[in-house]
Design a protein around this motif. Sequence first.
Motif, mmCIF file in Angstrom:
data_model
loop_
_atom_site.group_PDB
_atom_site.id
_atom_site.type_symbol
_atom_site.label_atom_id
_atom_site.label_comp_id
_atom_site.label_asym_id
_atom_site.label_seq_id
_atom_site.Cartn_x
_atom_site.Cartn_y
_atom_site.Cartn_z
ATOM 1 N N LEU A 133 0.739 -1.059 -0.142
ATOM 2 C CA LEU A 133 0.153 -0.046 0.003
ATOM 3 C C LEU A 133 0.963 1.224 -0.080
ATOM 4 C CD1 LEU A 133 -2.458 -1.132 2.608
ATOM 5 C CD2 LEU A 133 -2.924 -0.979 0.217
ATOM 6 N N ALA A 134 0.794 2.024 -1.211
ATOM 7 C CA ALA A 134 1.537 3.264 -1.213
ATOM 8 C C ALA A 134 0.965 4.287 -0.293
ATOM 9 C CB ALA A 134 1.863 3.694 -2.721
ATOM 10 N N ASN A 135 1.762 5.522 -0.051
ATOM 11 C CA ASN A 135 1.136 6.702 0.774
ATOM 12 C C ASN A 135 -0.132 7.268 -0.054
ATOM 13 O OD1 ASN A 135 2.107 8.839 -1.034
ATOM 14 N ND2 ASN A 135 3.990 8.842 -0.310
ATOM 15 N N LEU A 136 -0.521 8.122 0.910
ATOM 16 C CA LEU A 136 -1.900 8.645 0.421
ATOM 17 C C LEU A 136 -1.854 9.339 -1.040
ATOM 18 C CD1 LEU A 136 -2.501 7.859 3.138
ATOM 19 C CD2 LEU A 136 -3.906 9.970 3.605
ATOM 20 N N SER A 137 -0.678 9.946 -1.192
ATOM 21 C CA SER A 137 -0.789 10.613 -2.593
ATOM 22 C C SER A 137 -1.111 10.095 -3.900
ATOM 23 C CB SER A 137 0.720 11.507 -2.560
ATOM 24 O OG SER A 137 1.599 10.417 -2.697
ATOM 25 N N SER A 138 -0.845 8.423 -3.747
ATOM 26 C CA SER A 138 -0.763 7.759 -4.901
ATOM 27 C C SER A 138 -2.333 7.624 -5.294
ATOM 28 C CB SER A 138 -0.277 6.564 -4.762
ATOM 29 O OG SER A 138 1.182 6.568 -4.656
ATOM 30 N N GLN A 139 -3.372 7.944 -4.196
ATOM 31 C CA GLN A 139 -4.751 7.979 -4.633
ATOM 32 C C GLN A 139 -5.291 9.151 -5.179
ATOM 33 O OE1 GLN A 139 -7.015 6.519 -1.178
ATOM 34 N NE2 GLN A 139 -5.048 6.265 0.052
ATOM 35 N N LEU A 140 -4.148 10.079 -5.430
ATOM 36 C CA LEU A 140 -4.659 11.219 -6.193
ATOM 37 C C LEU A 140 -4.701 11.084 -7.855
ATOM 38 C CD1 LEU A 140 -5.241 14.450 -5.889
ATOM 39 C CD2 LEU A 140 -2.923 14.966 -6.051
ATOM 40 N N ASP A 310 6.766 3.918 -5.029
ATOM 41 C CA ASP A 310 5.881 4.676 -5.976
ATOM 42 C C ASP A 310 6.603 5.351 -6.821
ATOM 43 O OD1 ASP A 310 5.990 7.261 -4.883
ATOM 44 O OD2 ASP A 310 4.907 6.555 -3.402
ATOM 45 N N GLY A 311 6.123 6.164 -7.976
ATOM 46 C CA GLY A 311 6.718 6.940 -8.786
ATOM 47 C C GLY A 311 6.672 8.404 -8.745
ATOM 48 N N ASN A 312 6.125 8.723 -7.424
ATOM 49 C CA ASN A 312 5.960 10.320 -7.068
ATOM 50 C C ASN A 312 7.219 11.009 -6.692
ATOM 51 O OD1 ASN A 312 3.260 9.890 -8.081
ATOM 52 N ND2 ASN A 312 2.701 8.854 -5.892
ATOM 53 N N TRP A 313 7.685 12.025 -7.571
ATOM 54 C CA TRP A 313 9.034 12.427 -7.354
ATOM 55 C C TRP A 313 9.369 12.629 -5.991
ATOM 56 C CZ3 TRP A 313 8.484 16.079 -12.189
ATOM 57 C CH2 TRP A 313 8.476 15.558 -13.310
ATOM 58 N N LEU A 314 8.922 13.164 -5.147
ATOM 59 C CA LEU A 314 9.236 13.801 -3.815
ATOM 60 C C LEU A 314 8.664 12.784 -2.935
ATOM 61 C CD1 LEU A 314 9.489 17.729 -3.857
ATOM 62 C CD2 LEU A 314 11.191 15.793 -4.493
ATOM 63 N N SER A 315 8.230 11.774 -3.052
ATOM 64 C CA SER A 315 7.520 10.594 -2.166
ATOM 65 C C SER A 315 8.783 9.936 -1.381
ATOM 66 C CB SER A 315 6.694 9.499 -2.993
ATOM 67 O OG SER A 315 6.536 8.455 -1.991
ATOM 68 N N ASN A 316 8.482 9.639 -0.329
ATOM 69 C CA ASN A 316 9.484 8.643 0.501
ATOM 70 C C ASN A 316 9.670 7.301 -0.159
ATOM 71 O OD1 ASN A 316 6.859 7.717 0.892
ATOM 72 N ND2 ASN A 316 7.261 6.784 2.974
ATOM 73 N N GLY A 317 8.793 6.968 -1.049
ATOM 74 C CA GLY A 317 9.037 5.737 -1.600
ATOM 75 C C GLY A 317 9.315 5.773 -3.137
ATOM 76 N N TYR A 318 9.859 7.150 -3.664
ATOM 77 C CA TYR A 318 10.177 7.000 -5.203
ATOM 78 C C TYR A 318 11.133 6.013 -5.332
ATOM 79 C CZ TYR A 318 11.600 8.410 -9.671
ATOM 80 O OH TYR A 318 11.706 8.527 -11.146
ATOM 81 N N GLY A 319 10.875 5.449 -6.614
ATOM 82 C CA GLY A 319 11.830 4.183 -7.112
ATOM 83 C C GLY A 319 11.974 3.318 -6.512
ATOM 84 N N LYS A 320 11.509 2.983 -5.323
ATOM 85 C CA LYS A 320 11.853 1.780 -4.417
ATOM 86 C C LYS A 320 10.561 0.576 -4.433
ATOM 87 C CE LYS A 320 15.028 3.930 -2.261
ATOM 88 N NZ LYS A 320 16.462 3.626 -2.179
ATOM 89 N N SER A 321 11.073 -0.369 -4.100
ATOM 90 C CA SER A 321 9.844 -1.398 -4.170
ATOM 91 C C SER A 321 9.125 -1.140 -2.921
ATOM 92 C CB SER A 321 10.686 -2.955 -4.287
ATOM 93 O OG SER A 321 9.602 -3.958 -4.067
ATOM 94 N N THR A 322 9.943 -1.036 -1.770
ATOM 95 C CA THR A 322 9.275 -0.971 -0.520
ATOM 96 C C THR A 322 10.091 -0.182 0.484
ATOM 97 O OG1 THR A 322 8.064 -2.959 -0.761
ATOM 98 C CG2 THR A 322 7.913 -1.990 1.516
ATOM 99 N N VAL A 323 9.881 0.674 1.264
ATOM 100 C CA VAL A 323 10.351 1.434 2.192
ATOM 101 C C VAL A 323 9.955 1.081 3.677
ATOM 102 C CG1 VAL A 323 11.305 3.241 0.696
ATOM 103 C CG2 VAL A 323 9.113 3.413 2.150
ATOM 104 N N ALA A 324 10.691 1.424 4.625
ATOM 105 C CA ALA A 324 9.996 1.188 5.831
ATOM 106 C C ALA A 324 10.158 2.683 6.499
ATOM 107 C CB ALA A 324 10.676 0.221 6.796
ATOM 108 N N ALA A 325 9.192 3.353 7.015
ATOM 109 C CA ALA A 325 9.036 4.513 7.648
ATOM 110 C C ALA A 325 9.188 4.284 9.317
ATOM 111 C CB ALA A 325 7.695 4.924 7.459
#
Length: 405
Positions: A133-140, A310-325
């Motif tokens: 589940l990606a961050n909320l911005s991916s639902q935009l 995800d692929g959102n440029w300033l996202s914590n998960g940009y270009g990653k498969s999975t991150v841990a916050a």
Amino acid sequence: MEQTLRRHTWTSWSGSIQFTPERLLTPVDETALQQIVKETYHQGKTLRVVGASHSCSDIYTTKETLINMDKFTGLLGADPGAQTAVLLPNTTIEAVGEAIAPYALAMENMGHIDKQTLAGAISTGTHGAGKYLANLSSQLHGVRLISGTGAIHDFDADQHPEMMQALRVSLGSIGLFTAVKLKLLPQYRLVRKQYRASLDDCLAQLDELMELHRNFCFYWYPRRDDVTIRTWNEEDRQVPDLPFGQLYKEMRGYAKDVLPSEQTLKFNELEYSVDLRDAVPCFLEIRQRIKEKHRKDVGWRVLFRPVKGDGNWLSNGYGKSTVAAITLHQNASLPYQAYFDDVEPIFHAYGGRPHWGKKHSMRAADLEQLYPRWADFQRIRTQFDPQGIFLNEHLKTIFTHDEQQ
């Protein structure tokens, strides 16, 4: 047309941020907001907008014009067939759930707190927990905004995919959202379970826990050196209880009611996201530092949440498969700066990306090394805000190399 309050001191949710803008404006509609932006542009001044004030970073502070978006709340329309809804940007995450429920729709995910505004949560990269589940911005899916010159633009993922990759996590620096279109799911029900467990058992089973459960996180408690594990799964799935944990709480209901938790105590936070492959070593190093130096002053938990990339440029998960916050909390009534300052370099050593709505000390020169599309974001930001009217002092340290800032 708008309300003006002069010399009003604004205080953040946690109380750690206080500032007094020259003026506080509450525009009643898009036309009034557009007029404020145009005036600010022609006067060569700056402005910031504020929503729920839940961020404990300085993202919305300003010495000049502060815009209160209280009039921009509510549902504009929903399409159950397309599984989309259009909402005003200051609608809280909690209110979104209530507004779309009659259409049998739900957000894919949300954070543990649902009091943030939709635009604020999206723009800062707010997220929940879940390996897939990606961050909320991916639902935009689409957005209507007012640029830094006062022009109105409409963008959507079908026609403007690259622009949306910039806008989804943009810190309010490209334009002021006046409407947002979300991609949703059919309404669903979840079961939330909470377990007490040892840290060793949790880490030994971490891969399986993240893989098995729709939503998963754990909290580590410094003084007890144990964890609380939370899992969320669809109500119609038969997921066995954890064999190594003590189940002490269970809740069932619609996702909007079960994903968030009630939070009565206020706190400040430091959060970074690291690649999942580095997450356990990073966490264990933080744990050791806290046990050695901060245990006597810090009883608040450290939170570990997997998040899909995800692929959102300033996202914590940009270009990653999975991150841990990984999130540090400190009670809002207690000192936090020395604690956060001491732990933050550990995140830096693991290439961590900061949560834009939480405390951090990173600056432009270091940040641009962490985001491969940083230059592309800056190009779009300056294109839509050529005069920098949306930049406060905090954002200047993030986006510019001006040594005077």
